[in-house]
Design an enzyme around this catalytic site. Sequence first.
Site, PDB file in Angstrom:
ATOM      1  N   LYS A  92       3.422 -24.566  88.059  1.00 58.75           N
ATOM      2  CA  LYS A  92       3.384 -24.955  89.480  1.00 58.75           C
ATOM      3  C   LYS A  92       3.218 -26.463  89.678  1.00 58.75           C
ATOM      4  O   LYS A  92       3.713 -27.019  90.647  1.00 58.75           O
ATOM      5  CB  LYS A  92       2.267 -24.194  90.197  1.00 58.75           C
ATOM      6  CG  LYS A  92       2.595 -22.719  90.388  1.00 58.75           C
ATOM      7  CD  LYS A  92       1.675 -22.090  91.424  1.00 58.75           C
ATOM      8  CE  LYS A  92       2.161 -20.712  91.825  1.00 58.75           C
ATOM      9  NZ  LYS A  92       1.958 -19.695  90.762  1.00 58.75           N
ATOM     10  N   GLU A 114      -0.309 -23.186 101.779  1.00 61.15           N
ATOM     11  CA  GLU A 114      -0.966 -21.890 101.869  1.00 61.15           C
ATOM     12  C   GLU A 114      -1.179 -21.377 100.457  1.00 61.15           C
ATOM     13  O   GLU A 114      -0.477 -21.781  99.531  1.00 61.15           O
ATOM     14  CB  GLU A 114      -0.112 -20.895 102.661  1.00 61.15           C
ATOM     15  CG  GLU A 114       1.004 -20.237 101.860  1.00 61.15           C
ATOM     16  CD  GLU A 114       2.091 -21.188 101.425  1.00 61.15           C
ATOM     17  OE1 GLU A 114       2.304 -22.194 102.127  1.00 61.15           O
ATOM     18  OE2 GLU A 114       2.716 -20.926 100.373  1.00 61.15           O
ATOM     19  N   SER A 377       5.061 -18.882  81.726  1.00 61.66           N
ATOM     20  CA  SER A 377       4.838 -19.695  82.920  1.00 61.66           C
ATOM     21  C   SER A 377       3.411 -20.195  83.072  1.00 61.66           C
ATOM     22  O   SER A 377       3.165 -21.222  83.702  1.00 61.66           O
ATOM     23  CB  SER A 377       5.249 -18.904  84.167  1.00 61.66           C
ATOM     24  OG  SER A 377       4.592 -17.652  84.204  1.00 61.66           O
TER      25      SER A 377
HETATM   26  C1  LIG Z   1       2.667 -18.452  90.702  1.00 59.48           C
HETATM   27  C2  LIG Z   1       2.989 -17.996  89.331  1.00 59.48           C
HETATM   28  C3  LIG Z   1       4.144 -17.247  89.034  1.00 59.48           C
HETATM   29  C4  LIG Z   1       5.120 -16.767  90.078  1.00 59.48           C
HETATM   30  O1  LIG Z   1       5.751 -17.755  90.809  1.00 59.48           O
HETATM   31  P1  LIG Z   1       7.282 -18.107  90.630  1.00 59.48           P
HETATM   32  O2  LIG Z   1       7.561 -19.000  91.773  1.00 59.48           O
HETATM   33  O3  LIG Z   1       8.073 -16.846  90.661  1.00 59.48           O
HETATM   34  O4  LIG Z   1       7.413 -18.799  89.323  1.00 59.48           O
HETATM   35  C5  LIG Z   1       4.402 -16.913  87.717  1.00 59.48           C
HETATM   36  N1  LIG Z   1       3.566 -17.255  86.728  1.00 59.48           N
HETATM   37  C6  LIG Z   1       2.439 -17.965  86.967  1.00 59.48           C
HETATM   38  C7  LIG Z   1       1.557 -18.309  85.820  1.00 59.48           C
HETATM   39  C8  LIG Z   1       2.113 -18.363  88.271  1.00 59.48           C
HETATM   40  O5  LIG Z   1       1.003 -19.067  88.493  1.00 59.48           O
END
Ligand SMILES: *Cc1c(COP(=O)(O)O)cnc(C)c1O
Length: 391
Positions: A92, A114, A377
Amino acid sequence: MNTPTPETLENGYFGQFGGRFVPPVLDVKLANLALEFQKVIKDPTFIEELHYYLKYYVGRPSPLYYARRLSETVGSKIYLKREDLNHTGAHKINNCLGQIIMAKRMGAKEIIAETGAGQHGVATATVAALFGIPCKIFMGARDAERQKLNVQRMKLLGAEIVTTEEGTASLKDAVDSALGYYIQHPDAFYLLGSAVGPHPYPAMIHFFQSVIGTEAREQILELENRLPDSIFACVGGGSNAIGLFSGFLEDKDVAIYAAEGGGAGTLSRTASTLVMGRPAVFQGTYSYCLLDDADQPLPAYSIASGLDYPGVGPEHANLKETGRVTYHSITDDEAIQAFKDLSNLEGIIPAIESSHAVALAMKILKGKNELAVVNLSGRGDKDVERDMEKE
Ligand SMILES: *Cc1c(COP(=O)(O)O)cnc(C)c1O
């Protein structure tokens, strides 16, 4: 980085999906934001500043790591793109940095955002502190109560938390209250967290997250001298997925798979928007949405709060329709199993969101002897406590 097509830049359409469906006051503000976006992506000073922070603050490039024991277990060669190693522990921050540098250039007096579980709120409060711009984070009162640690983090970072008691006092109500504030405050910059919402956000977030795919493509070519057979990511709104995918969309021999939060696997308890939803206008864009029989948006459910959203970014809707990406639903139980497997096999505790991508990869790649990249992610420290409760 990966620049959107001229068509997308102009009006925010990906095939028939996307666009901007908002009241006139917002339309003016967002048209202005879209113009600024068109400027900054061609401005070397902006790109240089962004790369400076991505390198020295976030710690990029993130490694592409060969997961040997996972690979041996599955029977395919699997690399993990380590977004979990970024500062603040997820992808993010890539997007938040891009947007805050835009906000600074536009002379924003205040950042607003938000948040549901608090992950986007923390990333936003982080970059607001970094650039010294005051920051308000809108949250449903119920979410704020459930996410005390993240609320505390945001306060420590200097953000003000604005809670709302409206509706179910969760994410959708936080969005409504943030939008109300945005309309009344011309000097505020709305920092959106995923590749969703009205134009130009999906195009902007595609651009800022494309660093993941650009790096991963270079890294796999350097390590393996060829492109992967397949790549995998999880999809909430779709930002980490579009980030990785953007590096490989033109490579027709690379199969692309996405994992949605399947929850319990039923329409009343799922977050699998592309697998179980239908096209609709929702929160400013034309994309897929989870709908009931009367075409009203359904509340989403997934064990992973980051996937728990009834909409999805419009670019993903188009990638589904064209067949370029295959979307699968991964249930809570499958994700929990992958969460444990990766921890055991590699000494890497993945976010429960990312565990959905790992679970899908393990399923599809079993015994295939393929070369694959899975986007990790985020890190899973935040999810350990819930795992303990289940023991
Ligand atoms: C917020 C988040 C997601 C999902 O958000 P996307 O916009 O679909 O990437 C996925 N993995 C993690 C670790 C997150 O914090």
